[in-house]
Structure formats: C-alpha cells, structure tokens
Write a protein that holds these residues in place. Sequence first.
Motif, PDB file in Angstrom:
ATOM      1  N   VAL A 105      -3.620   4.442   2.895  1.00 40.69           N
ATOM      2  CA  VAL A 105      -4.381   3.668   4.003  1.00 40.69           C
ATOM      3  C   VAL A 105      -3.926   4.262   5.257  1.00 40.69           C
ATOM      4  O   VAL A 105      -4.230   3.608   6.583  1.00 40.69           O
ATOM      5  CB  VAL A 105      -3.737   2.128   3.986  1.00 40.69           C
ATOM      6  CG1 VAL A 105      -4.422   1.769   2.809  1.00 40.69           C
ATOM      7  CG2 VAL A 105      -2.443   2.116   4.002  1.00 40.69           C
TER       8      VAL A 105
ATOM      9  N   ALA B   2       0.732  -1.165   0.066  1.00 38.19           N
ATOM     10  CA  ALA B   2       0.051   0.130   0.120  1.00 38.19           C
ATOM     11  C   ALA B   2       0.749   1.219  -0.007  1.00 38.19           C
ATOM     12  O   ALA B   2       1.806   1.256   0.623  1.00 38.19           O
ATOM     13  CB  ALA B   2      -0.821  -0.123   1.248  1.00 38.19           C
TER      14      ALA B   2
ATOM     15  N   LEU C 212      -6.989   4.537   8.090  1.00 40.86           N
ATOM     16  CA  LEU C 212      -7.303   3.398   8.366  1.00 40.86           C
ATOM     17  C   LEU C 212      -6.250   2.599   9.319  1.00 40.86           C
ATOM     18  O   LEU C 212      -6.686   2.023  10.242  1.00 40.86           O
ATOM     19  CB  LEU C 212      -7.785   2.406   7.000  1.00 40.86           C
ATOM     20  CG  LEU C 212      -8.010   0.846   7.311  1.00 40.86           C
ATOM     21  CD1 LEU C 212      -9.307   0.957   8.304  1.00 40.86           C
ATOM     22  CD2 LEU C 212      -8.278   0.390   6.032  1.00 40.86           C
ATOM     23  N   GLU C 213      -4.894   2.801   9.155  1.00 39.79           N
ATOM     24  CA  GLU C 213      -4.259   2.287   9.808  1.00 39.79           C
ATOM     25  C   GLU C 213      -4.066   3.112  11.305  1.00 39.79           C
ATOM     26  O   GLU C 213      -3.993   2.257  12.355  1.00 39.79           O
ATOM     27  CB  GLU C 213      -2.544   2.470   9.174  1.00 39.79           C
ATOM     28  CG  GLU C 213      -2.294   1.581   8.332  1.00 39.79           C
ATOM     29  CD  GLU C 213      -0.912   1.807   7.367  1.00 39.79           C
ATOM     30  OE1 GLU C 213      -0.179   2.779   8.051  1.00 39.79           O
ATOM     31  OE2 GLU C 213      -0.416   0.865   6.874  1.00 39.79           O
TER      32      GLU C 213
ATOM     33  N   SER D 198       0.528  -2.775   5.439  1.00 41.59           N
ATOM     34  CA  SER D 198      -0.626  -2.671   4.885  1.00 41.59           C
ATOM     35  C   SER D 198      -0.476  -2.961   3.378  1.00 41.59           C
ATOM     36  O   SER D 198       0.602  -2.818   2.592  1.00 41.59           O
ATOM     37  CB  SER D 198      -1.135  -1.240   4.952  1.00 41.59           C
ATOM     38  OG  SER D 198      -1.597  -1.122   6.221  1.00 41.59           O
TER      39      SER D 198
ATOM     40  N   ARG E 208     -14.512   0.824   7.361  1.00 40.57           N
ATOM     41  CA  ARG E 208     -13.506  -0.230   6.595  1.00 40.57           C
ATOM     42  C   ARG E 208     -12.815  -0.810   7.967  1.00 40.57           C
ATOM     43  O   ARG E 208     -12.690  -1.887   8.205  1.00 40.57           O
ATOM     44  CB  ARG E 208     -12.628   0.545   5.961  1.00 40.57           C
ATOM     45  CG  ARG E 208     -13.173   0.960   4.543  1.00 40.57           C
ATOM     46  CD  ARG E 208     -12.239   1.288   3.460  1.00 40.57           C
ATOM     47  NE  ARG E 208     -12.794   1.860   2.237  1.00 40.57           N
ATOM     48  CZ  ARG E 208     -12.196   2.280   1.256  1.00 40.57           C
ATOM     49  NH1 ARG E 208     -10.829   2.708   1.330  1.00 40.57           N
ATOM     50  NH2 ARG E 208     -12.995   2.887   0.206  1.00 40.57           N
TER      51      ARG E 208
ATOM     52  N   PRO F 263     -12.218  -5.364   3.702  1.00 40.07           N
ATOM     53  CA  PRO F 263     -10.963  -5.224   4.364  1.00 40.07           C
ATOM     54  C   PRO F 263     -10.607  -6.786   4.939  1.00 40.07           C
ATOM     55  O   PRO F 263     -11.590  -7.284   5.700  1.00 40.07           O
ATOM     56  CB  PRO F 263     -10.490  -4.130   5.248  1.00 40.07           C
ATOM     57  CG  PRO F 263     -11.610  -3.374   5.131  1.00 40.07           C
ATOM     58  CD  PRO F 263     -12.704  -4.102   4.489  1.00 40.07           C
TER      59      PRO F 263
ATOM     60  N   THR G  70      -2.707  -3.360  -0.594  1.00 37.64           N
ATOM     61  CA  THR G  70      -3.991  -2.983  -1.133  1.00 37.64           C
ATOM     62  C   THR G  70      -4.232  -3.936  -2.429  1.00 37.64           C
ATOM     63  O   THR G  70      -3.486  -4.578  -3.170  1.00 37.64           O
ATOM     64  CB  THR G  70      -4.091  -1.624  -1.879  1.00 37.64           C
ATOM     65  OG1 THR G  70      -2.888  -1.474  -2.903  1.00 37.64           O
ATOM     66  CG2 THR G  70      -4.036  -0.561  -0.831  1.00 37.64           C
TER      67      THR G  70
ATOM     68  N   ALA H 152      -6.487  -4.003   1.892  1.00 31.87           N
ATOM     69  CA  ALA H 152      -7.804  -2.919   1.918  1.00 31.87           C
ATOM     70  C   ALA H 152      -7.774  -2.489   0.234  1.00 31.87           C
ATOM     71  O   ALA H 152      -6.879  -2.841  -0.448  1.00 31.87           O
ATOM     72  CB  ALA H 152      -7.343  -1.705   2.598  1.00 31.87           C
TER      73      ALA H 152
END
Length: 239
Positions: A23, A18, A26-27, A40, A100, A50, A42, A86
Amino acid sequence: MQPAALLEEIWTGRIRPARASGVADLETLLEAMLPVRLISLTRAGGADRPLLMPDSTEMMPDLPLGDVLAEELDLIVAPGTLVLIADTRAAASMSEVSARAGAAMGDLLHRLVARADLPLSQETEALVRLVRACQARAARLGTRVAGFDAAAFGDGLAVALGLFWAGDAAAPIRGADFLDRDEVLSYLRALDPAFSGKASPSVPDLLAGPSGLSRRFEDWASPVLSALRAHLGPAQTVA
C-alpha cells in the motif's frame, strides 16, 4: 460498509494489517492530499472500494475502531489516526493507485459532512463543495507525486460518491468530470431540492487545514469543517 460488517471482518481475520510494500504508493498519495497520520489495513478477498475513516469511528456504542484494532490486531493506533482499508491486490499501475486514492477520499468526504452537524438542506451542497476542493487539490498533486493520474483519481472519487448518492441505482455519477455535467447536477437537484447546483464563484482549499498541524485527524477536521460552514453561509429556506 456498515460498522457491524466491518467489525465482523476484523474478528474473522479478513481484515489484517497491511504489508508496507502493498500500500506504499496509495499511502503516499493520501498523505500528499491530507496532512493527517495514517495506518493501513487490507481486506482479504478484495474490497469493493477503499475505506478511509478516523480511528474514533464507532463500531458499536462506546467501541471506537482504534480500540478494536488494538485489541484484535495488536496494533498501536495513536488517537487521531486515519484508518485506510484497502484491497490486498497490488495495483497494476499508478493510474489504478490514483483511482483507489480517489475512492478513499470520496469515502472520507461524506464522513466529514456527517460530522459537520449541518442542516439537512445544506448537506448535498457541502459535499459538492468538498469534492470540488478535493478535485482542485488533486489537480495540483501531479507536480509533486510522480505518476499521479488526476483523471483516474477523479474516476475513483466519482465511484465512491455515486455509491453514496445513488446506491445500486443507475445514476450518471461517473467520470472525473461528473460535477461539470448537467445531468449529474439535475440528478442531485432531484434527490435534494435544496441543492442549487450553481457553481461557486471560487473554490477555496477547504481541505488545507491550519499550519503547524499536529497530524491528528480532529486537529485537521475541526478547522476544515469551520471553513466549510463559513463558505456555505446560512441555510436557505426551501419553499
């Protein structure tokens, strides 16, 4: 996603490292929920939801995910890392990021139950208690992470668990308050006669893990699962 399908997508280049900017939010949410290190990836073409799994997850016998990522994607994956997969699409809002994060946590929670080596009669109850602990932790997160949407997180959690419990079947497992609805508890009792559906008198923070954590997944998961087993108590015989 089954391990064979995941492995195929790594081999064909659909799953890639990623970009940090894609991200980061989200992380941030997942790291606020879990004191475990994270890497991460993608998935091109969009992900259904996810996925969040330890690097030790076997893709094939004796072939853990971490080794696959090191070999195929040239990533350095420290032992005990959680791997997030993700969507490549950027989230339109923090509400979407929160949803997510909820879906990713739902994926991880049922993986935790699978690792717990519980009697079959306790698995539904165990997952429900972990979900309640996760919901309680999410409710506290809003004071620490700007823009976090607890309701959207709960929606994402419901989606992931609805797929686990019901697959593609029509089921009432939706909405952030799904475990507070009688039709959901009735549905789970129909799936699993050993599930009582009774509310626990208290919901300890089962996901907290020990203090002084090394940030390795196993060092967090082992005490979490020990606390879960203690909270469940001995398995009850179903007549």
